[in-house]
Design a protein around this motif. Structure first.
Motif, short mmCIF file in Angstrom:
data_model
loop_
_atom_site.label_atom_id
_atom_site.label_comp_id
_atom_site.label_asym_id
_atom_site.label_seq_id
_atom_site.Cartn_x
_atom_site.Cartn_y
_atom_site.Cartn_z
N ASP A 40 0.81 -1.21 0.00
CA ASP A 40 0.00 0.00 0.00
C ASP A 40 0.85 1.27 0.00
O ASP A 40 0.46 2.27 -0.60
CB ASP A 40 -0.94 0.00 1.20
CG ASP A 40 -1.95 -1.13 1.14
OD1 ASP A 40 -2.28 -1.57 0.03
OD2 ASP A 40 -2.41 -1.58 2.21
N SER A 358 -5.02 10.05 -1.82
CA SER A 358 -4.28 8.80 -1.59
C SER A 358 -2.78 9.06 -1.50
O SER A 358 -2.08 8.42 -0.71
CB SER A 358 -4.59 7.80 -2.70
OG SER A 358 -5.96 7.44 -2.70
N ARG A 362 -0.40 8.20 1.70
CA ARG A 362 0.86 7.43 1.59
C ARG A 362 2.03 8.22 2.15
O ARG A 362 2.93 7.66 2.77
CB ARG A 362 1.10 7.06 0.13
CG ARG A 362 2.29 6.12 -0.06
CD ARG A 362 2.31 5.51 -1.45
NE ARG A 362 2.38 6.52 -2.47
CZ ARG A 362 1.58 6.59 -3.53
NH1 ARG A 362 0.61 5.71 -3.68
NH2 ARG A 362 1.71 7.54 -4.43
N THR A 392 -2.19 -0.62 7.38
CA THR A 392 -2.92 -0.02 6.26
C THR A 392 -4.09 -0.92 5.88
O THR A 392 -4.00 -2.15 5.94
CB THR A 392 -2.01 0.15 5.03
OG1 THR A 392 -1.45 -1.14 4.67
CG2 THR A 392 -0.89 1.13 5.31
N TYR A 394 -6.34 -0.67 2.62
CA TYR A 394 -6.65 -0.03 1.34
C TYR A 394 -7.63 -0.89 0.56
O TYR A 394 -7.72 -2.11 0.77
CB TYR A 394 -5.38 0.15 0.51
CG TYR A 394 -4.53 1.34 0.91
CD1 TYR A 394 -4.35 1.68 2.24
CD2 TYR A 394 -3.88 2.10 -0.05
CE1 TYR A 394 -3.56 2.76 2.62
CE2 TYR A 394 -3.08 3.18 0.30
CZ TYR A 394 -2.92 3.50 1.64
OH TYR A 394 -2.13 4.56 2.00
N ARG A 396 -9.03 -3.07 -2.44
CA ARG A 396 -8.39 -4.06 -3.30
C ARG A 396 -9.30 -4.37 -4.48
O ARG A 396 -10.50 -4.09 -4.47
CB ARG A 396 -8.12 -5.35 -2.52
CG ARG A 396 -7.11 -5.20 -1.39
CD ARG A 396 -5.69 -5.22 -1.92
NE ARG A 396 -4.74 -5.27 -0.82
CZ ARG A 396 -4.16 -4.21 -0.28
NH1 ARG A 396 -4.45 -3.00 -0.74
NH2 ARG A 396 -3.29 -4.33 0.72
N ASN A 430 -7.94 3.67 3.26
CA ASN A 430 -8.08 4.32 1.96
C ASN A 430 -9.27 3.71 1.22
O ASN A 430 -9.20 2.60 0.70
CB ASN A 430 -6.81 4.15 1.12
CG ASN A 430 -6.83 5.00 -0.14
OD1 ASN A 430 -7.70 5.85 -0.32
ND2 ASN A 430 -5.88 4.77 -1.02
#
Length: 513
Positions: A40, A358, A362, A392, A394, A396, A430
Motif C-alpha cells: 500500500d 491517496s 501514503r 494499512t 486499502y 483491493r 483508503n
C-alpha cells in the motif's frame, strides 16, 4: 568489541535467518499486515533507491524499518549517528568497505574453515586472524585520523572503543602469537603415560627455537659461564616417507597437542568475524540512508530530521510533506502539504477525485515509518508521536478466484489487523468499506473507527462516504481534523468541512468535453 551504532545499549538484532546457499544474506519473513504495508505504501520503491541494486542493503533497510525502536530517545540516538554519516559520507563508506573485505577474505577460505581436524582448524584460524589484523589496522587508522569529525554518541563511543582496544601493543602481541602458532620448527608436545602405556595429559609446549642466535640453535652445548653445558638427553625416531600409518599416528599426536590451541584460535577468529558482520549490518542501514539522501538532493527535494514524541502523546504536524515514493517514481518534484494535527486522534480526508488524497495518505505512512527507524523524512519540518505499530487498510481489486466477495475480503483484512493492533498504534484507511452501499459501508466504518479511537488508536481515513465523514464532522469532536482536496486539483489539502460531492462530473467534463 561492540558496534552500538543502531541502538545505544545493544547490537542490531537480525529478524531473519541466514540462507543456506549463501551465508551472508538473510531471509526476512514478514507478516500479512506487513506485506500489506509494503504494497500500500509502495515501500519497495523507497528500499530500492536505498539499496541501489545491492540485495544486502535492501534486506537490511527492510529489517530496520520493521524493527524500529519505540522510544524517542532511541530514535534521536540513531538520528545523531545518521547526521554524522551525512556530514562524512566518504569516511563512512570507507569504514563500510572494511567488513566487506574481511567477509570476502573469509569467503575465500570457507572450505578450510569446515575442517574437522584440529591442525586444519588452527591453520585456517591463523590465516583468518592474519587477514583480520590487516582490516583492524585500517579501522584503527580511520579512528585515529577522523574521530574528531564525528559528534554523535554512537560514533564517538565506537571510535573510542577502537582506539582503546586496538593499541600498537595489542597488534604486536597478536602478531607474535600468530607467528608462534604457525609452528615453523615443529610442534613440541609433552604427555604422560597412562594405563596400558597410553598417552594422557597432552600439553602443547612453547619451543625455544626462537630464542638466541643461529649458533646457539646449531650448537646447543656451547659454553656458558666458563663451563660446558650438557646437552639434554633425548630420544628420536624418523618415519619412512612411505609409512602412511606412522604419519597418521603422528598426526593424531599433533592434533591432540594443538586441540585446545586450535579451539582458542577458532573462537578468536569467530569473535572478530562476528564483529565485522555486525559492523557491516549496522553500517548497511546508514549506507542506504546516504543513497536515499543523495538521490533526493539530485531531485531538489528537501529532507528534515523529525521531532519524535512519546507514544502516549498526540503530535502530528508538518510543513512541505511530500510522497517520497511518488518523487522517486516520477523523478521530479511534487507538491507538499502543511497540516497541524497536534492533539488529534482522527484525520478524515475527503474531496475531489484525483485531488491527491491517496498520495497524501501514503506520504503520512512513509514519513511515520522513516521517522521511527531513525531516517530523515520527506518534508521541510515534521513532528509526530511514536506509534506502536502502523497498519494499512486499502481497497483491493475483486478476488480473482471468486472465493469471496470484495466486501468479505475487506472484513477479513480488518480482522487480521485487529489481531495485531494495540493502543497507540496507527491505521491508514483508503476508501475502505466502499464495496457495499453508502449507508451500510458508512455504518460499519463508523463502528470500526469508534472502537479504534476508544482503544487510543490513531486513524487517518480517506473516504468518499459522505455519510461517514459528515457524521463525525457534525459531532464537533475536539480530537478530529477534517481535510479536503480542492476542486482545482492543486494536490494541496486544506482543513475544511466534508462536501457531499467528489466532483466526478468535473472529471467527466474534462475527459469527454
Amino acid at each position: 568489541m561492540k558496534v552500538f551504532l543502531m541502538h545505544p545499549d545493544r547490537d542490531f538484532k537480525l529478524l531473519g535467518e541466514r540462507e543456506q546457499r549463501f551465508p551472508y544474506r538473510y531471509v526476512f519473513p514478514i507478516s500479512t499486515t506487513q506485506a500489506a504495508l509494503v504494497q500500500d505504501l509502495e515501500l519497495d520503491t523507497l528500499l530500492g533507491v536505498m539499496a541501489q541494486g545491492d540485495e544486502f542493503l535492501f534486506d537490511m533497510a527492510k529489517q530496520a524499518i520493521f524493527s524500529s525502536p519505540d522510544s524517542p530517545e532511541a530514535i534521536c540516538y540513531r538520528q545523531a549517528v545518521l547526521k554524522d554519516c551525512l556530514k562524512n559520507p566518504a569516511i563512512v563508506r570507507e569504514i563500510y568497505r572494511i567488513p566487506i573485505e574481511a567477509i570476502e577474505n573469509k569467503r575465500g577460505g570457507w572450505l578450510s574453515i569446515l575442517s574437522r581436524y584440529p591442525s586444519g582448524i588452527l591453520s585456517s584460524a591463523v590465516q583468518m586472524l592474519e587477514m583480520s589484523v590487516i582490516q583492524l589496522r585500517k579501522l584503527k587508522h580511520i579512528a585515529d585520523e577522523y574521530a574528531e569529525k564525528f559528534e554523535s554518541e554512537g560514533f564517538r563511543r565506537f571510535f573510542a572503543m577502537i582506539q582503546q582496544e586496538l593499541t600498537d601493543e595489542y597488534f604486536a602481541e597478536v602478531e607474535e602469537h600468530l607467528k608462534i602458532l604457525k609452528f615453523k620448527h615443529g610442534v613440541l608436545v609433552s604427555a604422560e603415560l597412562g594405563n596400558g602405556n597410553e598417552g594422557r595429559n597432552y600439553v602443547l609446549r612453547k619451543t625455544n627455537y626462537d630464542n638466541g642466535n643461529w649458533i646457539k640453535r646449531l650448537f646447543p652445548g656451547t659454553a656458558r659461564q666458563g663451563r660446558c653445558a650438557k646437552k639434554s638427553p633425548h630420544y628420536s625416531c624418523t618415519l619412512h616417507p612411505r609409512d602412511d600409518a606412522g604419519a597418521r599416528a603422528l598426526g593424531e599426536l599433533k592434533d591432540r597437542g594443538v586441540n585446545l590451541v586450535a579451539n582458542a584460535a577458532g573462537q578468536s577468529a569467530d569473535h572478530i568475524d562476528s564483529f565485522f558482520n555486525i559492523l557491516r549490518l549496522e553500517l548497511a542501514f546508514y549506507i542506504g540512508c546516504l543513497n536515499l539522501s543523495e538521490r533526493l538532493a539530485e531531485l531538489g527535494e528537501p529532507i528534515a530530521f523529525p521531532d519524535p514524541a512519546p507514544a502516549s502523546e498526540r503530535q502530528h504536524s508538518f510543513t512541505g510533506l511530500y510522497d517520497v515514493a511518488l518523487v522517486l517514481t516520477m523523478k521530479k518534484k511534487v507538491m507538499g502539504n502543511n497540516v497541524n494535527a497536534d492533539g488529534k486522534d482522527l484525520m478524515i480526508i475527503t474531496g475531489a477525485n484525483q485531488g491527491g488524497k491517496s498520495t497524501f495518505l501514503r506520504s503520512i505512512g512513509l514519513a511515520q515509518l522513516m521517522m521511527q527507524c531513525g531516517i530523515f523524512v520527506p518534508a521541510e519540518s515534521f513532528s509526530a508521536n511514536v506509534c506502536m505499530g502502523l497498519f494499512t487498510h486499502y481497497k483491493r481489486e475483486e478476488d480473482a478466484t471468486m472465493t469471496s466477495g470484495k466486501f468479505d475480503e475487506e472484513l477479513d483484512r480488518m480482522s487480521a489487523i485487529i489481531d495485531h493492533i494495540k493502543p497507540d498504534a496507527m491505521v491508514l484507511f483508503n476508501e475502505s468499506f466502499a464495496a457495499t452501499n453508502e449507508r451500510e459501508g458508512s455504518e460499519i466504518a463508523r463502528q470500526i473507527v469508534r472502537a479504534l479511537l476508544e482503544k487510543r488508536v490513531k486513524v487517518c481515513y480517506v473516504t468518499h462516504l459522505y455519510e461517514l465523514a459528515s457524521g463525525f464532522y457534525n459531532q464537533q469532536m475536539e480530537n478530529a481534523i477534517f481535510l479536503r482536496a480542492d476542486r482545482q486539483r492543486s494536490f494541496r489539502l486544506i482543513e475544511a468541512q466534508p462536501l457531499q460531492t467528489s466532483f466526478g462530473a468535473d472529471l467527466y467534463t474534462k475527459i469527454f468535453n
